[in-house]
Design a protein around this motif. Structure first.
Motif, mmCIF file in Angstrom:
data_model
loop_
_atom_site.group_PDB
_atom_site.id
_atom_site.type_symbol
_atom_site.label_atom_id
_atom_site.label_comp_id
_atom_site.label_asym_id
_atom_site.label_seq_id
_atom_site.Cartn_x
_atom_site.Cartn_y
_atom_site.Cartn_z
ATOM 1 N N GLU A 370 97.680 84.505 73.093
ATOM 2 C CA GLU A 370 96.367 83.963 73.449
ATOM 3 C C GLU A 370 96.331 82.462 73.171
ATOM 4 O O GLU A 370 96.804 81.993 72.136
ATOM 5 C CB GLU A 370 95.258 84.660 72.651
ATOM 6 C CG GLU A 370 94.946 86.073 73.127
ATOM 7 C CD GLU A 370 94.362 86.109 74.526
ATOM 8 O OE1 GLU A 370 93.739 85.104 74.959
ATOM 9 O OE2 GLU A 370 94.529 87.143 75.201
ATOM 10 N N GLY A 371 95.746 81.716 74.098
ATOM 11 C CA GLY A 371 95.650 80.259 73.958
ATOM 12 C C GLY A 371 96.740 79.526 74.722
ATOM 13 O O GLY A 371 96.629 78.304 74.935
ATOM 14 N N ASP A 372 97.804 80.212 75.126
ATOM 15 C CA ASP A 372 98.859 79.572 75.916
ATOM 16 C C ASP A 372 98.287 79.074 77.240
ATOM 17 O O ASP A 372 97.439 79.734 77.862
ATOM 18 C CB ASP A 372 99.993 80.572 76.215
ATOM 19 C CG ASP A 372 100.977 80.689 75.066
ATOM 20 O OD1 ASP A 372 101.061 79.743 74.271
ATOM 21 O OD2 ASP A 372 101.672 81.719 74.981
ATOM 22 N N TYR A 388 95.376 83.051 84.433
ATOM 23 C CA TYR A 388 96.394 83.209 85.472
ATOM 24 C C TYR A 388 96.714 84.687 85.678
ATOM 25 O O TYR A 388 96.795 85.178 86.806
ATOM 26 C CB TYR A 388 97.658 82.436 85.094
ATOM 27 C CG TYR A 388 98.835 82.715 85.999
ATOM 28 C CD1 TYR A 388 98.896 82.168 87.279
ATOM 29 C CD2 TYR A 388 99.886 83.523 85.570
ATOM 30 C CE1 TYR A 388 99.975 82.430 88.117
ATOM 31 C CE2 TYR A 388 100.968 83.793 86.397
ATOM 32 C CZ TYR A 388 101.006 83.236 87.668
ATOM 33 O OH TYR A 388 102.079 83.504 88.499
ATOM 34 N N PHE A 389 96.872 85.423 84.575
ATOM 35 C CA PHE A 389 97.188 86.848 84.672
ATOM 36 C C PHE A 389 96.058 87.614 85.346
ATOM 37 O O PHE A 389 96.290 88.545 86.122
ATOM 38 C CB PHE A 389 97.459 87.428 83.285
ATOM 39 C CG PHE A 389 98.703 86.898 82.622
ATOM 40 C CD1 PHE A 389 99.787 86.471 83.380
ATOM 41 C CD2 PHE A 389 98.790 86.817 81.240
ATOM 42 C CE1 PHE A 389 100.937 85.979 82.768
ATOM 43 C CE2 PHE A 389 99.920 86.339 80.626
ATOM 44 C CZ PHE A 389 101.001 85.908 81.388
ATOM 45 N N LYS A 390 94.822 87.222 85.021
ATOM 46 C CA LYS A 390 93.673 87.889 85.631
ATOM 47 C C LYS A 390 93.628 87.635 87.127
ATOM 48 O O LYS A 390 93.380 88.558 87.920
ATOM 49 C CB LYS A 390 92.380 87.395 84.964
ATOM 50 C CG LYS A 390 91.128 88.106 85.455
ATOM 51 C CD LYS A 390 89.900 87.639 84.690
ATOM 52 C CE LYS A 390 88.655 88.367 85.170
ATOM 53 N NZ LYS A 390 87.436 87.914 84.426
ATOM 54 N N GLY A 408 110.137 73.138 73.571
ATOM 55 C CA GLY A 408 109.208 72.860 72.478
ATOM 56 C C GLY A 408 108.017 73.780 72.593
ATOM 57 O O GLY A 408 108.157 74.996 72.727
ATOM 58 N N LYS A 409 106.811 73.216 72.602
ATOM 59 C CA LYS A 409 105.600 74.024 72.725
ATOM 60 C C LYS A 409 105.135 74.153 74.171
ATOM 61 O O LYS A 409 104.154 74.847 74.448
ATOM 62 C CB LYS A 409 104.485 73.399 71.882
ATOM 63 C CG LYS A 409 104.753 73.437 70.378
ATOM 64 C CD LYS A 409 103.582 72.888 69.604
ATOM 65 C CE LYS A 409 103.837 72.947 68.087
ATOM 66 N NZ LYS A 409 102.686 72.424 67.321
#
Length: 438
Positions: A370-372, A388-390, A408-409
């Motif tokens: 969550e938060g990505d 995006y998934f939704k 990295g992140k």
């Protein structure tokens, strides 16, 4: 006469026993001694196996010595083993009876494997079957629990199952057989013994044909169960759709067409360990994402479907580090292959091309959380992965199977879905890295 009836029973129902390598589980009690005598009289070759559970001191040791002498007298192979049953029961949090059952059946299977026995015969009879029926009935059970002890269960065969304890005892006395009496069988503190000494005699007193009628009822129940199993096999063919990801999809609409969804779901899902049938009934009308768990599986509501899958293992959530010199690495969804190329050729969901100079090593492959967020290739601005998934209408199971390739992140690629705009190839790119999931 028991011998003639037993011979006909073997010829009719177990003709394959003749010529097979057989092992008899022999406690030394009445039932197993009669089984040994019957097979010996019919000149069917066998070996005997005896478990000493070390529960009755000298009495247990006496049982063992009795079986040793019997095997020597009949010139048959003999196997024995000692168990610390109390210790095993404590370690595995089992009752003494269940511990002894597990120990002996595990040992019997081991003997079959090591010595090539085709079948293991036990001396369960009609009265044992009635007691098992009553135990299951008292505890609450489905129809399978009311069909009694199976005559054949994998390599285990119970050829005495149609015969009563009275018939077996008469045969033993007529043939002047010796056997061992287990003193614990007289104690009514165990449920089975309580039924044997207190309940069953009264049932037989009420109706002298009670046991015979019970055997008839068992046959009817078996036939009913076979019919139900046939119907369930048909329902599975109609309703179970296996996805390319390995989970099973069940159409809720199609399930409703067959009527009785709660009953049908019970029979469809009981082999997967589910017990919370109230929750399963409610999941049909619940919102997407609702889950019900068994110890090994889970059922997930996803729009018009129920998705049946194994519970994912924790190891699937580990991270994978990829150094710059690595050309291939295995991940749960396949193998990632890295290759520097001079231009872009094939493009598909399994392949992305990125600007290698923009990457920070080591690269990381991990699960999403969550938060990505990422910057979808071909679009302006960023987007949360959950959104995006939704938009992509990914089910809960599909989302759990998503892996990210990161620098990295920052996300480089939602593997098998969408690349990130920040790492796209441009006219200034000097090194093109082709990344492929194979």
């Amino acid at each position: 006469m028991l011998l003639q009836e037993f011979r006909n029973h073997i010829i009719t129902n177990f003709p394959f026993l003749s010529g097979s390598k057989l092992l008899i589980a022999c406690s030394g009690g009445l039932d197993s001694i009669v089984l040994v005598k019957l097979l010996d009289t019919l000149e069917i070759d066998f070996s005997v196996a005896h478990c000493n559970f070390k529960l009755r001191g000298k009495e247990s040791d006496g049982d063992e010595k009795f079986i040793i002498k019997l095997a020597e007298k009949l010139h048959i192979p003999f196997f024995r083993i000692d168990f610390d049953t109390k210790k095993y029961a404590k370690e595995h949090k089992l009752s003494i009876q269940m511990a002894a059952r597990d120990l002996r059946y595990d040992w019997f299977k081991k003997l079959a494997t090591e010595h090539g026995f085709d079948y293991i015969l036990t001396a369960h009879h009609a009265d044992d079957n009635l007691e098992t029926f009553l135990i299951n009935l008292s505890r609450g059970t489905g129809i399978e629990g009311l069909t009694g002890i199976p005559e054949i269960n994998e390599i285990f065969i119970r050829p005495l199952l149609p015969f009563s304890r009275t018939e077996i005892l008469k045969f033993a006395k007529d043939n002047v057989l010796d056997w061992r009496e287990d003193s614990s069988n007289s104690s009514i503190k165990y449920l089975r013994n309580n039924l044997r000494h207190e309940v069953v005699p009264n049932l037989k007193l009420v109706n002298p044909r009670f046991l015979s009628n019970f055997n008839t009822t068992i046959e009817y129940l078996k036939q009913s169960n076979e019919f139900i199993q046939g119907q369930i096999s048909y329902l599975k063919k109609e309703l179970f759709e296996t996805s390319d990801k390995g989970y099973i999809k069940i159409s809720i609409c199609k399930l409703g067409e067959f009527g009785n969804p709660r009953t049908n779901l019970y029979f469809l899902l009981k082999d997967y360990g589910f017990k919370a049938w109230g929750d399963i009934e409610q999941i049909i009308t619940a919102q997407s994402g609702k889950q019900v768990f068994s110890e090994s599986h889970r059922l997930v509501k996803d729009r018009g479907y129920l998705l049946l899958t194994d519970i994912p293992e924790e190891i699937s959530y580990r991270e994978y580090s990829i150094p710059e010199e690595e050309s291939m690495i295995m991940i749960p969804s396949g193998a990632l292959k890295f290759k520097v190329v001079v231009g872009i050729s094939d493009t598909n969901l399994n392949t992305v091309y990125v600007d290698k100079e923009k990457l920070k090593y080591p690269l990381i492959v991990r699960k999403w959380k969550e938060g990505d967020y990422f910057y979808p290739l071909g679009m302006k601005g960023k987007k949360k992965l959950s959104k995006y998934f939704k938009d992509e209408k990914l089910s809960l199971l599909a989302k759990e199977r998503v892996w990210l390739l990161c620098s990295g992140k920052e996300i480089i690629w939602i593997i098998n879905y969408r690349a990130d705009n920040r790492y796209k190839i441009s006219p200034q790119t000097k090194q093109i890295l082709k990344i492929t999931l194979i």
